[in-house]
Design a protein around this motif. Structure first.
Motif, short mmCIF file in Angstrom:
data_model
loop_
_atom_site.label_atom_id
_atom_site.label_comp_id
_atom_site.label_asym_id
_atom_site.label_seq_id
_atom_site.Cartn_x
_atom_site.Cartn_y
_atom_site.Cartn_z
N PRO A 46 0.96 -1.40 0.33
CA PRO A 46 -0.13 0.18 -0.06
C PRO A 46 1.25 1.24 -0.03
O PRO A 46 -0.31 2.54 -0.19
CB PRO A 46 -0.26 0.06 1.38
CG PRO A 46 -0.39 -1.31 2.00
CD PRO A 46 0.55 -1.99 1.13
N LYS A 47 2.49 1.23 -0.11
CA LYS A 47 2.94 2.50 0.49
C LYS A 47 3.68 2.71 -0.66
O LYS A 47 5.11 1.37 -1.18
CB LYS A 47 3.93 2.24 1.29
CG LYS A 47 4.90 4.03 2.08
CD LYS A 47 5.64 3.94 3.17
CE LYS A 47 6.56 4.81 2.77
NZ LYS A 47 6.90 5.39 3.85
N LEU A 51 4.72 8.93 -3.51
CA LEU A 51 3.68 9.49 -3.64
C LEU A 51 2.64 9.96 -4.34
O LEU A 51 3.80 11.26 -5.46
CB LEU A 51 2.81 9.79 -2.44
CG LEU A 51 3.46 8.88 -1.25
CD1 LEU A 51 3.75 9.97 -0.07
CD2 LEU A 51 2.64 7.92 -0.65
N ALA A 52 1.45 10.14 -5.18
CA ALA A 52 0.93 11.25 -5.68
C ALA A 52 0.56 12.25 -5.89
O ALA A 52 -0.88 11.88 -4.09
CB ALA A 52 -0.40 10.42 -7.00
N SER A 53 1.27 13.04 -5.95
CA SER A 53 0.89 14.17 -5.70
C SER A 53 0.98 15.60 -5.77
O SER A 53 2.14 15.15 -6.54
CB SER A 53 0.56 14.35 -3.74
OG SER A 53 1.99 14.70 -3.61
N LYS A 56 4.44 20.74 -4.27
CA LYS A 56 4.40 21.76 -2.94
C LYS A 56 4.67 23.20 -3.09
O LYS A 56 4.18 23.63 -2.25
CB LYS A 56 5.22 21.19 -1.88
CG LYS A 56 4.48 19.33 -1.25
CD LYS A 56 3.40 19.14 -0.37
CE LYS A 56 3.01 17.59 -0.67
NZ LYS A 56 1.66 17.90 -0.50
N LEU B 214 -1.29 6.95 5.84
CA LEU B 214 -1.30 6.99 4.92
C LEU B 214 -1.70 5.51 3.66
O LEU B 214 -1.77 5.65 2.68
CB LEU B 214 0.19 6.52 4.71
CG LEU B 214 1.91 6.56 3.34
CD1 LEU B 214 1.55 7.54 2.12
CD2 LEU B 214 2.38 5.85 3.54
N LEU B 215 -1.17 4.81 4.93
CA LEU B 215 -2.68 3.25 4.16
C LEU B 215 -3.50 3.26 3.84
O LEU B 215 -4.15 2.81 2.62
CB LEU B 215 -2.91 2.19 5.81
CG LEU B 215 -2.46 0.65 5.49
CD1 LEU B 215 -1.51 0.43 4.63
CD2 LEU B 215 -2.81 0.19 6.39
N GLY B 218 -3.49 6.19 0.68
CA GLY B 218 -2.37 6.23 -0.49
C GLY B 218 -1.93 7.69 -1.18
O GLY B 218 -0.72 7.30 -1.81
N SER B 219 -2.05 8.56 0.08
CA SER B 219 -0.63 9.77 -0.96
C SER B 219 -0.97 11.40 0.48
O SER B 219 -1.44 10.14 1.66
CB SER B 219 -1.69 10.45 -1.75
OG SER B 219 -1.53 11.71 -1.63
N ASP B 220 -0.37 11.55 0.70
CA ASP B 220 -0.38 12.38 1.15
C ASP B 220 -1.81 14.08 1.20
O ASP B 220 -1.55 14.38 2.56
CB ASP B 220 1.10 13.43 1.90
CG ASP B 220 1.28 13.53 0.45
OD1 ASP B 220 0.61 14.06 -0.32
OD2 ASP B 220 2.85 14.66 0.64
N GLN B 221 -3.04 13.07 0.21
CA GLN B 221 -3.89 13.86 0.82
C GLN B 221 -4.76 13.31 0.35
O GLN B 221 -5.32 12.43 -0.67
CB GLN B 221 -3.71 15.39 -0.20
CG GLN B 221 -3.55 15.27 -1.71
CD GLN B 221 -2.65 16.73 -2.32
OE1 GLN B 221 -2.02 17.07 -1.85
NE2 GLN B 221 -3.29 16.99 -3.66
#
Lengths: 160, 518
Positions: A46-47, A51-53, A56, B214-215, B218-221
């Protein structure tokens, strides 16, 4: 140590593990180990490594005549930018309680979700928020301001 | 003549076979014929893969409507309705931000009967939450959790958690403002152990809160990754686990001896004899008729027939079917009267004000507005562990199978209701009127607020009151009755405050008419 088959075995002799038990036990342990190993691999799934973001960092142009103590919120960003005689600083408007976006007003910030209130400098004045609003890194590159939402700086850091 | 006859005989046979085809087909499917005799009624049950979860005969006590109020079957019925309508919704739903919102809009306004199906899905989910909570209350107040049913009580708690999880994951899917901000709050509650690790200064090395968030996301937002994860949980993982647990739950009901009933159930039933009950065994059996395992010794059933029982077909099945139809009727009526809401498209920079969770979480949201960790994780964990321990701590036998059974009985429950309703009302009124530690001492360490806040105070009051009840009635069951009643009342009061008395910025208002316009 070898045992003579003719000699009666002493009851102190260690009981040899029967072959079938050994096979059964070893396959059981192998299965358990494989399952654990697989589970450990699955837990990493799951990690993602990336990360899709969205980015910033963003550039911002603040209005020339922004009054002291009034917040400028760049469109679509959860940041409040202030300007005073010491320079420019950016305060995150994401509530430290449960992540709602706080709204700037004359006395500071107010959270619509659970009623936390913050001073203009981000300190908690009321409500459940556990920490002050963090200040974000601002860089001034020859008049071009860049704000990094991903990097916090100690509260009180202003950029001339 | 002779040469033609064999041929026509075969043809005749063929025609005859063709004619009796429907009969033969029915025979092959339902091997034992119509359920009109005791024997065929039994084979009707154990000859059917879906029905044989039931016993072939049901005790008359189980069929009294006050025994269960049909709440378990109502929960299953609501789940089945949600399952069917949910699969229908999946034909049009697209789990991607914006597309999700548009597809829900299509379902609501374009797809024929789409609105009704969505309403049914939403209402059946709500009915399921209510039915499961009431079902738990029924099992508790009739002391049905006692030995040998302790384990099934735990299974039931698992089902409660899964039901709430299913409802909550479904809340995100429309991707409107309501969904987006409820999930933002939910994900940050998952992150709230940071409140503790931050206060201790160890978040850098040990960050379970951040990992949980996060689990989930799956992202920080909250974005596309979060939506697909919630979708997967909602349509696949949680329903599968729920179905498996449901299977265990139902099977255990039968293995644990059916519905709980008081020791004097047979005597009480004897006052109203039914023509349906008659001795099944004309002579007392010398061997067990319930030969599940071939072992030495006698079983409890030796020498006794199944007294006071009636065939499950039709008595039990018709009752269950009745509850299913009633549930369907309720869902349908509500769906025709009230549409499922759909707000504006999710906007990550402007929260809903007030941003409210689904109604059954508004009590928690009220607690969360004092401390994220205590309200969102600490207190719910204490409640779950407490509920799970009840059957293992209460080992008494008095009052099993009777409503509000046990020392103290109904008067104790009544008193507990007063305590359970007053305590949160007073504490809330105080906190709303005078504020809490942070307003009085702005520099107070967060750990103090986390440990001492209205939520923990309420929990402590309930716990102390229950201990007092154990001492007063010299009974663990009395303490459990007090605590469970308090828990239900606290849930009720906090949910009502969160639903009706909290307005923009979570400020207290007597009515939504007083909310400021903006």
């Amino acid at each position: 140590m070898t045992t003579n088959a003719k000699e009666p075995r002493s009851r102190l002799d260690p009981e040899p593990v029967p072959r079938r038990d050994w096979l059964g036990l070893s396959s059981l342990w192998a299965m358990g180990g494989a399952l654990l190993f697989g589970l450990a691999g699955m837990l990493k799934l799951p990690k993602a490594a990336v990360l899709a973001s969205p980015s910033k960092k963003f550039r911002v142009a603040i209005p020339e005549n922004l009054p002291v103590g009034e917040a400028f919120v760049p469109p679509g960003r959860a940041v409040a930018v202030f300007k005073d005689t010491d320079g420019v600083y950016a305060v995150s408007t994401i509530c430290t309680h449960l992540g709602c976006v706080v709204k700037p007003n004359a006395e500071g910030f107010e959270c619509p979700c659970h009623g936390s209130k913050f001073a203009v400098n981000g300190d908690v004045k009321k409500g459940p928020a556990p920490r002050p609003l963090p200040w974000l890194k601002v860089t001034n590159n020859g008049g071009q301001l860049t704000i990094d939402e991903g990097t916090t700086v100690p509260n009180g850091t202003k950029v001339a | 003549m002779n040469t033609v006859e064999p041929k026509s005989k075969a043809l005749q046979e063929f025609a005859g076979n063709l004619k009796s085809l429907p009969d033969r087909f029915r025979e092959s499917a339902f091997r034992t014929g119509a359920p009109t005799t005791d024997r065929t009624r039994s084979t009707f049950v154990f000859g059917n893969v879906f029905l044989h979860l039931h016993a072939v005969r049901t005790h008359r006590w189980s069929l009294r409507w006050t025994t269960t109020l049909g709440l378990g079957i109502m929960s299953v019925s609501a789940f089945l309705i949600a399952l069917v309508t949910g699969v229908m919704l999946m034909f049009y739903y697209k789990p991607y931000p914006e597309a999700a919102y548009q597809s829900i809009k299509d379902i609501h306004f374009v797809v024929p009967t789409g609105r009704l199906i969505r309403n049914l899905h939403r209402w059946s989910a709500n009915i399921m939450v209510i039915a499961v909570i009431l079902h738990m209350a029924r099992a508790f107040y009739t002391a049905a959790y006692r030995r040998p049913r302790e384990y099934n009580w735990l299974m039931g708690m698992g089902l409660l958690v899964l039901t709430l999880g299913l409802s909550f994951t479904g809340y995100l899917l429309p991707w409107d403002q309501l969904a987006y901000w409820a999930i933002t709050i939910g994900a940050n509650i998952a992150q709230s152990p940071r409140e503790i690790t931050d206060a201790l200064g160890i978040t850098e090395y040990f960050d379970p809160g951040g990992f949980q968030r996060l689990l989930l996301l799956g992202s920080d937002q909250v974005g596309a990754e979060a939506l697909i994860r919630f979708y997967l949980l909602h349509v696949m993982i949680l329903p599968l686990v729920l179905a498996a647990l449901m299977g265990v739950h139902f099977w255990r009901i039968r293995k644990d001896g059916g519905m709980v009933r008081p020791l004097d159930a047979d005597a009480r039933l004897a006052q109203r004899r039914s023509e349906e009950t008659y001795p099944v065994f004309t002579e007392a059996p010398a061997k067990t008729y319930q030969l599940a395992a071939i072992v030495r010794g006698r079983t409890a059933q030796t020498g006794r027939g199944p007294e006071n029982t009636v065939p499950s077909m039709p008595h039990l099945f018709y009752a269950e079917l009745g509850v299913l139809m009633l549930t369907l009727l309720i869902c349908l009526a509500l769906s025709l009267v009230s549409d499922a809401p759909l707000k504006e498209l999710a906007n990550p920079s402007v929260p809903e004000n007030p941003a409210k969770a689904p109604w059954y979480f508004l009590g928690l949201q009220e607690l969360v507005s004092f401390s994220a960790f205590m309200g969102g994780i600490g207190i719910p964990m204490i409640v779950l562990v407490g509920l799970g321990l009840i059957p293992y701590l209460d080992r008494e036998t008095e009052g099993t199978g009777r409503w509000f059974g046990g020392p103290g009985g109904w008067p104790l429950v009544r008193l507990s209701m007063v305590v359970g309703l007053c305590a949160p009302t007073v504490i809330e009124a105080f906190a709303i009127r005078f504020g809490w530690l942070r307003e009085w001492f702005p520099a107070i360490p967060q750990l103090v607020v986390t440990v001492i806040n209205p939520a923990t105070l309420l929990t402590a009051i309930y716990a102390l009151y229950s201990l007092w009840c154990i001492r007063r009635y010299e009974s663990v069951r009395s303490g459990a009755l007090a605590l469970f009643t308090c828990f239900l009342c606290g849930f009720l009061v906090l949910t009502i405050i969160g639903t009706y008395f909290r307005g923009p910025n979570w400020v207290f208002y007597w009515s939504p008419a007083e909310w400021p316009k903006h």
